[in-house]
Design an enzyme around this catalytic site. Structure first.
Site, PDB file in Angstrom:
ATOM      1  CE1 TYR A  55     -44.395 -23.320  59.727  1.00  0.00           C
ATOM      2  CE2 TYR A  55     -44.808 -22.123  57.705  1.00  0.00           C
ATOM      3  CZ  TYR A  55     -44.253 -22.183  58.954  1.00  0.00           C
ATOM      4  OH  TYR A  55     -43.555 -21.094  59.434  1.00  0.00           O
ATOM      5  CG  LEU A 204     -51.839  -8.941  62.843  1.00  0.00           C
ATOM      6  CD1 LEU A 204     -53.076  -9.308  62.033  1.00  0.00           C
ATOM      7  CD2 LEU A 204     -51.764  -7.432  63.035  1.00  0.00           C
TER       8      LEU A 204
END
Length: 326
Positions: A55, A204
């Site tokens: 990341y 989500l």
């Protein structure tokens, strides 16, 4: 905040925090704002933060390292190795070799500023290398005290069994949500059988299940614009799923995000979702999910509604699918 145990001994808050978006993939980054959110998460009772060396690359571990240096709160940090990226490129290769694992682990320890990593995942499994060989290499890192526990990402049940036979696996991290339910077929039952924790990422639906992004508008640098499920035709079809979540949440007196997270928490006490955010308002909304209880009737109604709303589009592009279900 409720606490749950992954594997035999990693006890953490029932919700963790996915930190990837603080560094890239979801639009511009703002380190000062992200650090404030990290501190706020700790104040709200979250003590399980998720990162990876790719990341940034490396920026996210550096950021978490800054936070750990600033806080006195006891934290558990999970990071990952195995995806190799050149700076500025999304294209990746996979390397699960013992020499690379040693090199990657030492880099993560340095960036995080810790002596031992609480949970070290194989980010993606290289299917050209036996998983037994990878686990043996990671087992040596456990023996050296550099990592406390081993995790696997996006593996199938057969690979999980083979890996666990070599060295105990503490947790499996895989995408799992109301619109990504693949783990229910084999991986989740195997985790329950073997006493392995399960950590859903993108719980989500990368924000889609909350009612956002159905219009196809994204900030510059947001990779969701290229994902098949967010493309115009697919997004329109998948909007029926987001609408179901919104209606059910309204009936339960909570937000769509809280409903989606509460549904995951209800799937088993070995499950610890890691919703990601870099905004305080979404963090606080997510934390509220721990107070939502869904009845058996609620869960049955949700299942029935989803059965009438098939998901349109793949989870990733072909490049992103490398190492998935390995």
């Amino acid at each position: 905040m409720e606490r749950r145990t992954l594997g035999t001994d990693l006890t953490v808050s029932a919700l963790g925090l996915g930190c990837m978006g603080m560094s890239e993939f979801y639009g511009p980054r703002d380190d000062d704002r992200s650090l404030r959110v990290l501190h706020e998460a700790a104040e709200l009772g979250l003590d399980f933060f998720d990162t990876a060396d790719m990341y940034g690359p490396h920026h996210n571990e550096d950021l978490i390292g800054r936070f750990l240096n600033e806080t006195s709160a006891p934290m558990k940090v999970a990071t990952k190795f195995g995806i190799v990226r050149a700076p500025g490129e999304y294209r990746r290769s996979l390397d699960n070799g013992a020499d690379y694992a040693q090199q990657a682990c030492e880099g993560s320890l340095r960036r995080l500023g810790v002596e031992r990593i609480d949970l070290y995942y194989v980010h993606r499994v290289d299917q050209d290398r036996p998983i037994e060989e990878t686990m043996e290499g990671l087992g040596r890192l456990v023996g050296e005290g550099k990592i406390a526990r081993i995790g696997l990402c996006e593996v199938n049940a057969e690979t999980l069994r083979r890996a666990h036979a070599v060295h105990p696996v503490t947790a499996v991290q895989t995408e799992y949500s109301l619109w990504s339910r693949g783990p229910e077929d084999e991986v989740l039952p195997t985790c329950r059988e073997l006493g392995i924790g399960f950590v859903p990422y993108s719980p989500l639906g990368r924000g889609f299940l909350t009612g956002r992004f159905q219009d196809g508008k994204f900030e510059d640098g947001d990779f969701r614009a290229f994902l098949p499920r967010f493309q115009n035709g697919a997004a329109q079809a998948n909007g029926r799923i987001a609408d179901l979540v919104a209606r059910t949440a309204k009936r339960k007196g909570c937000t769509p995000a809280q409903l989606a997270l509460a549904w995951l928490l209800a799937q088993g006490d070995n499950i610890v979702p890691i919703p990601g955010t870099k905004q305080s308002k979404y963090l606080r909304d997510n934390v509220g999910a721990a107070k939502i209880t869904l009845s058996d009737t609620d869960l049955a109604d949700i299942d029935a509604g989803l059965s009438e709303r098939p998901v349109s589009g793949a989870r990733y592009t072909a490049e992103g699918m490398k190492g998935v279900d390995a």
